[in-house]
Design an enzyme around this catalytic site. Structure first.
Site, PDB file in Angstrom:
ATOM      1  N   SER A 113       0.839  -1.197   0.000  1.00 41.28           N
ATOM      2  CA  SER A 113       0.000   0.000   0.000  1.00 41.28           C
ATOM      3  C   SER A 113       0.879   1.254   0.000  1.00 41.28           C
ATOM      4  O   SER A 113       1.567   1.529  -0.965  1.00 41.28           O
ATOM      5  CB  SER A 113      -0.967  -0.035   1.187  1.00 41.28           C
ATOM      6  OG  SER A 113      -1.929   0.990   1.081  1.00 41.28           O
ATOM      7  N   HIS A 219      -8.773   0.228   0.408  1.00 41.46           N
ATOM      8  CA  HIS A 219      -8.583  -0.764  -0.660  1.00 41.46           C
ATOM      9  C   HIS A 219      -9.884  -1.488  -1.005  1.00 41.46           C
ATOM     10  O   HIS A 219      -9.910  -2.691  -1.225  1.00 41.46           O
ATOM     11  CB  HIS A 219      -7.457  -1.740  -0.300  1.00 41.46           C
ATOM     12  CG  HIS A 219      -6.136  -1.053  -0.203  1.00 41.46           C
ATOM     13  ND1 HIS A 219      -5.497  -0.539  -1.304  1.00 41.46           N
ATOM     14  CD2 HIS A 219      -5.369  -0.743   0.877  1.00 41.46           C
ATOM     15  CE1 HIS A 219      -4.371   0.049  -0.904  1.00 41.46           C
ATOM     16  NE2 HIS A 219      -4.277  -0.054   0.402  1.00 41.46           N
TER      17      HIS A 219
END
Length: 328
Positions: A113, A219
Site C-alpha cells: 500500500s 482498498h
C-alpha cells in the site's frame, strides 16, 4: 545469481520513536527528514519522535483531552491518516538512506500500500520531496473520502476458503482488500456486509475473523473518490521510469511506464493489494533475499508463510543493519 528485493511496510507499522537511532547516527537519514519536513510544511520529526505535541486548538488533530500545564497534548497525529502516511514514508526512506550508504542495493522492490511509494522512490521514480508531497495529499484524500459505516476485518484460515465467492454472495459492498500471505486475507467495505461475509467465512472454515481498528474501508471500491483525486494529482506529477523493477500492488507485476504508474497508483487505494502474489512473482524472477526496510517485521512475518526457502531480513535499527551486512 542471488537477487535482493527491498520491501516496505504500509500504514499500521508506525510508532512514536521509529527511526530515531538512524536520525541521530546517520547524516543521510537526518537529511531525508529535513527534506520531508520542508515538503510537508510541518515538522515530520516532531510527529515521528515526540510523545506529546503542542496543542493547536484542535485544528487538524485528533488529540484527546485538554492540554497539560506545558501546553502539550498526547501525540495522536502519528495515527491520523493524513499525518501517518508522510511520517511513515519518511521513516522508511530514512532507513533506506542508511542501507544504501552501507552499500546494499536492490534488484527489485515492492511496498505494501503506502509502501509502494517508498519502493518507487528507492527506484528513482520520485524524489523524496515529491513522494512526501504526494502522500500528504493521498492521506488527506483517503481520510476525507472515508464513508461512514465502513469496516475492515482480517480473515485467518488454516485451509483454502472461497473468499471472493463468499464476499460476492452477501448483500452490500464487501471485497478482498489484501492478499497478505497464505491463511491471511483482509476484507473491506460496508460494515454490515463485512460482518456478514466474516460470519459466512467462519462457517466455511476460517479459524478467526479479526475486526481491524481503521478509519475506513481502505482498498475497497468505496475509496473510488479518493483514487480519482489522486489520479488527477498524479497527472501533473513528474514520474521517472524506475531504475529497477518495482511491482504494482494492483497487478502484482513490474510497472515501468510513467503513464501506467500514474494509472495504477490512482487505482491502488480502491483495489486489492496483491502482496502474496507480488512476493511470489519476485521469487520466480530469482529474488532469494528480501529486506524489509521500515518499522516492524510485518512483511518479514508474511514472508515466512509465503516461502521459507528465501532469506527474510529486516532493518529498523542500526543493529539490524549490522546483522544484514553480516549475512550478505
Amino acid at each position: 545469481m542471488s537477487k535482493i528485493a527491498f520491501v516496505f511496510p504500509g500504514q499500521g507499522a508506525q510508532h512514536v520513536g521509529m527511526t530515531r537511532e538512524f536520525y541521530d547516527s546517520c547524516p543521510e537519514s537526518r537529511e531525508v527528514f529535513e527534506m520531508a519536513s520542508a515538503a510537508a510544511g510541518y515538522s515530520i520529526e516532531d510527529i515521528c519522535f515526540s510523545e506529546t505535541l503542542p496543542y493547536d486548538g484542535g485544528a487538524g488533530t485528533a488529540a484527546d483531552g485538554e492540554p497539560g500545564p506545558d501546553g502539550r497534548v498526547p501525540n495522536t497525529k502519528i495515527n491520523q491518516t493524513r499525518y501517518t502516511q508522510p511520517v511513515l514514508l519518511t521513516a522508511s526512506l530514512a532507513i533506506l538512506a542508511a542501507v544504501q550508504k552501507a552499500g546494499i542495493w536492490a534488484d527489485m522492490a515492492a511496498g505494501l500500500s503506502l509502501g509502494e511509494y517508498c519502493a518507487l522512490t528507492a527506484a528513482g521514480t520520485f524524489s523524496v520531496s515529491d513522494a512526501v508531497r504526494i502522500v500528504c495529499q493521498r492521506g488527506i484524500y483517503m481520510e476525507e473520502a472515508v464513508p461512514t459505516g465502513g469496516a475492515m476485518t482480517a480473515i485467518l484460515s488454516r485451509k483454502p476458503i472461497p473468499i471472493e465467492e463468499i464476499c460476492a454472495s452477501v448483500d452490500g459492498q464487501v471485497s478482498v482488500a489484501n492478499y497478505n500471505c497464505p491463511g491471511q486475507q483482509v476484507i473491506s467495505g460496508e460494515k454490515g456486509a463485512v460482518d456478514a461475509a466474516a460470519a459466512k467465512l467462519l462457517e466455511a472454515g476460517a479459524s478467526r475473523a479479526v475486526p481491524l481498528v481503521v478509519s475506513g474501508p481502505f482498498h475497497s471500491p468505496m475509496l473510488f473518490g479518493a483514487g480519482k483525486k489522486l489520479a488527477a494529482l498524479l497527472a501533473d506529477q513528474e514520474i521517472r521510469k524506475p531504475e529497477f523493477p518495482v511491482l504494482s500492488n494492483v497487478t502484482a507485476a513490474p510497472v515501468s511506464d510513467p503513464e501506467e504508474i500514474r494509472s495504477l497508483l490512482g487505482r491502488q487505494v480502491c483495489s486489492s493489494v496483491r502482496w502474496q502474489q507480488s512476493v511470489e512473482y519476485m521469487i520466480a524472477a530469482g529474488v532469494d533475499t528480501f529486506i524489509e526496510i521500515g518499522p516492524g517485521t510485518t512483511l518479514t512475518n508474511f514472508m515466512k508463510k509465503i516461502d521459507r526457502s528465501v532469506k527474510a531480513l529486516h532493518v529498523e535499527k542500526p543493529e539490524d543493519l549490522d546483522a544484514v551486512k553480516s549475512v550478505l
